[in-house]
Design an enzyme around this catalytic site. Structure first.
Site, PDB file in Angstrom:
ATOM      1  CB  SER A   1     -29.298  38.006  14.773  1.00  0.00           C
ATOM      2  OG  SER A   1     -29.485  37.838  13.382  1.00  0.00           O
ATOM      3  CG  ASN A   2     -31.062  41.903  11.441  1.00  0.00           C
ATOM      4  OD1 ASN A   2     -31.823  41.355  10.649  1.00  0.00           O
ATOM      5  ND2 ASN A   2     -29.773  42.096  11.170  1.00  0.00           N
TER       6      ASN A   2
END
Ligand code: CTP
Ligand code: CA
Length: 213
Positions: free
Chosen positions: A29-30
């Protein structure tokens, strides 16, 4: 005037990160918090727009009057966009879409080699460009893209504006991540429209909703 004429303009906002699962408990993810997208959704609803907010996994409260669609992966977000964008009048694509996903999702936990696992290399495939996919058939509808750049920001953002068929692109520096305020440059096909230095995201959100009128 018919009821149809009185229907408020329908705006789509995407927000937050996407999450690409490796196995049942791990993912890629980020750092996106969803703050800017949620602020835009709030500001648009306050002004009477009908708002559909397509949100990745975030810790944010749904703003009053906003229809929220929760998604997990980039492909989930694409499916939601294909469902909701055809009937909409504009889109703010503020989501930080994951560019890659694992080539396969393991059914059980990915094991270390000594436990009979697959090794230490994770094979990835590219996610589609969601905005380019849906904006290809946008017609006269306004498309506002976002970009977060660490170098050559204005030039890179201006290029993305064209490849993604957007009308505007909102350029953020990496300092915008997880923060309540940010420095933002708005770019259209002719160049820089305005710059805002270190302003609250809620205030910038209002300026961005102004683009719809
Ligand atoms: N975007 C998208 N689908 C993707 C990646 C990005 O719709 N798979 C959208 C984002 O929501 C944003 C815009 O495209 O509105 C720019 O995102 P950004 O990550 O800056 O651009 P990329 O084309 O992914 O380029 P980069 O390699 O710099 O990440
Ligand atoms: Ca990207």
């Amino acid at each position: 005037m018919t009821l149809e004429d009185e229907k408020p303009l329908h705006v789509i906002v995407t927000a937050g990160p996407t999450r690409e699962y490796i196995d049942p408990v791990r993912y890629l993810s980020n750092e996106s918090s969803g703050t800017m997208g949620f602020a835009i959704a709030r500001a648009a609803a306050e002004r009477g727009y009908r708002v559909t907010l397509i949100a990745g996994p975030v810790h944010q409260e749904t703003p009053p009057g906003v229809d929220r669609v929760d998604v997990v992966s980039a492909l989930d977000m694409l499916a939601a966009l294909k469902e909701h964008f055809p009937g909409a009048d504009a889109i703010f694509m503020a989501a930080a879409v994951g560019d890659f996903r694992p080539a396969e999702r393991f059914e059980g936990k990915w094991k270390r080699k000594e436990e009979g696992g697959d090794g230490t290399t994770l094979a990835l495939v590219e996610n589609p460009d969601l905005l380019a996919t849906i904006a290809a058939e946008k017609g006269a509808r306004k498309v506002i893209a976002f970009a977060l750049e660490t170098a050559d920001g204005e030039a890179r953002a201006a290029k993305k504006l064209i490849t993604k068929n957007a009308d505007y692109i909102v350029l953020n520096g990496a300092a915008a991540l997880n923060a309540a305020s940010s420095s933002v440059t708005l770019i259209d096909r002719k160049g820089v429209v305005w710059k805002r230095e270190d302003r609250p995201k809620s205030e910038t959100a209002g300026r961005l909703v102004d683009l719809l009128t």
